[in-house]
Design a protein around this motif. Sequence first.
Motif, mmCIF file in Angstrom:
data_model
loop_
_atom_site.group_PDB
_atom_site.id
_atom_site.type_symbol
_atom_site.label_atom_id
_atom_site.label_comp_id
_atom_site.label_asym_id
_atom_site.label_seq_id
_atom_site.Cartn_x
_atom_site.Cartn_y
_atom_site.Cartn_z
ATOM 1 N N ALA A 64 0.784 -1.312 -0.076
ATOM 2 C CA ALA A 64 0.107 0.035 0.022
ATOM 3 C C ALA A 64 0.834 1.156 0.137
ATOM 4 O O ALA A 64 0.440 2.444 -0.291
ATOM 5 C CB ALA A 64 -1.011 -0.006 1.438
ATOM 6 N N ALA A 65 2.197 1.151 0.414
ATOM 7 C CA ALA A 65 3.053 2.187 0.379
ATOM 8 C C ALA A 65 4.528 2.051 0.159
ATOM 9 O O ALA A 65 4.833 0.807 0.757
ATOM 10 C CB ALA A 65 2.772 3.016 1.520
ATOM 11 N N VAL A 66 5.376 2.690 -0.195
ATOM 12 C CA VAL A 66 6.604 2.521 -0.525
ATOM 13 C C VAL A 66 7.472 3.616 -0.024
ATOM 14 O O VAL A 66 6.802 4.794 -0.075
ATOM 15 C CB VAL A 66 6.959 2.014 -1.969
ATOM 16 C CG1 VAL A 66 6.539 0.801 -2.396
ATOM 17 C CG2 VAL A 66 6.761 3.516 -2.733
ATOM 18 N N ASP A 68 11.385 5.356 0.199
ATOM 19 C CA ASP A 68 12.956 5.615 0.374
ATOM 20 C C ASP A 68 13.381 7.064 0.112
ATOM 21 O O ASP A 68 12.529 7.790 -0.373
ATOM 22 C CB ASP A 68 13.211 4.878 -1.285
ATOM 23 C CG ASP A 68 14.780 4.397 -0.997
ATOM 24 O OD1 ASP A 68 14.938 3.225 -0.808
ATOM 25 O OD2 ASP A 68 15.558 5.216 -1.376
ATOM 26 N N THR A 69 14.571 7.014 0.472
ATOM 27 C CA THR A 69 15.186 8.613 0.509
ATOM 28 C C THR A 69 15.265 9.011 -0.958
ATOM 29 O O THR A 69 15.591 10.368 -1.166
ATOM 30 C CB THR A 69 16.192 8.863 1.534
ATOM 31 O OG1 THR A 69 17.152 7.721 1.256
ATOM 32 C CG2 THR A 69 15.952 8.526 2.865
ATOM 33 N N THR A 70 15.504 7.881 -1.734
ATOM 34 C CA THR A 70 15.836 8.529 -3.255
ATOM 35 C C THR A 70 14.840 8.408 -4.080
ATOM 36 O O THR A 70 14.053 7.636 -4.188
ATOM 37 C CB THR A 70 16.933 7.413 -3.905
ATOM 38 O OG1 THR A 70 17.924 7.060 -2.610
ATOM 39 C CG2 THR A 70 17.550 7.902 -5.300
ATOM 40 N N PRO A 71 14.228 9.718 -4.839
ATOM 41 C CA PRO A 71 13.148 9.885 -5.492
ATOM 42 C C PRO A 71 13.242 8.645 -6.668
ATOM 43 O O PRO A 71 11.855 8.240 -6.950
ATOM 44 C CB PRO A 71 13.116 11.073 -5.774
ATOM 45 C CG PRO A 71 13.968 11.840 -4.926
ATOM 46 C CD PRO A 71 15.044 11.009 -4.353
ATOM 47 N N ALA A 72 14.187 8.538 -7.338
ATOM 48 C CA ALA A 72 14.185 7.745 -8.468
ATOM 49 C C ALA A 72 13.810 6.306 -7.926
ATOM 50 O O ALA A 72 12.957 5.600 -8.711
ATOM 51 C CB ALA A 72 15.553 7.579 -9.209
ATOM 52 N N TYR A 92 6.653 7.787 -0.083
ATOM 53 C CA TYR A 92 7.109 8.488 0.885
ATOM 54 C C TYR A 92 8.591 8.723 0.880
ATOM 55 O O TYR A 92 9.057 7.612 0.372
ATOM 56 C CB TYR A 92 6.753 7.837 2.478
ATOM 57 C CG TYR A 92 5.175 7.865 2.521
ATOM 58 C CD1 TYR A 92 4.523 8.937 3.246
ATOM 59 C CD2 TYR A 92 4.575 6.614 2.285
ATOM 60 C CE1 TYR A 92 3.137 8.828 3.461
ATOM 61 C CE2 TYR A 92 2.930 6.652 2.845
ATOM 62 C CZ TYR A 92 2.469 7.673 3.404
ATOM 63 O OH TYR A 92 1.339 7.747 3.535
ATOM 64 N N ASN A 93 9.195 9.759 1.277
ATOM 65 C CA ASN A 93 10.425 9.701 1.397
ATOM 66 C C ASN A 93 10.992 9.774 2.981
ATOM 67 O O ASN A 93 12.109 9.792 3.182
ATOM 68 C CB ASN A 93 11.088 10.994 0.520
ATOM 69 C CG ASN A 93 10.599 12.348 1.297
ATOM 70 O OD1 ASN A 93 9.908 12.326 2.028
ATOM 71 N ND2 ASN A 93 11.310 13.347 0.401
ATOM 72 N N ASP A 94 9.983 9.819 3.896
ATOM 73 C CA ASP A 94 10.143 9.817 5.184
ATOM 74 C C ASP A 94 9.522 8.540 5.832
ATOM 75 O O ASP A 94 8.235 8.760 5.947
ATOM 76 C CB ASP A 94 9.935 11.153 5.843
ATOM 77 C CG ASP A 94 10.238 11.090 7.501
ATOM 78 O OD1 ASP A 94 10.531 10.111 7.827
ATOM 79 O OD2 ASP A 94 10.146 12.301 7.882
#
Length: 132
Positions: A64-66, A68-72, A92-94
């Motif tokens: 349902a959600a992923v 990672d701090t790296t947008p790509a 999410y990135n956080d």
Amino acid sequence: MNDDLSRRSFNEDLRWRGGLAAPGILRSQNPNGTVQIGWIGVGSRGYYLMDRLYTGSAANVQVAAVCDTTPATSRAAKDRVQTMGHNTPKTYNDYLQLLQDPSIDAVVISTPEHLHYPMFMAALKAKQEHLR
């Protein structure tokens, strides 16, 4: 059974078997029958583990959600979920933001090892907050 059983191979076997049982256990706690997974860390190891999840438990889970701090990397994981899981996950990135989502039943943490403990503890705390 292999006579050459080591602590590492035992732990790997235990993790593998526990991972297979987890969706069934969590599904019994989830009224809609599908475990909503939040995926923290979707780089190379996370990508591989997601493939294994879809191969073994696709009918029981939904990513349902992923996060990672790296947008790509997040975009690639989102595409992977859309292809394999046939749904569009939140991104999410956080990881703390992901953990605030009350619809998430379980998380997979596939980040570098030094981050596992703080993320695991934050996930436990977030679940306690959602249960109140």
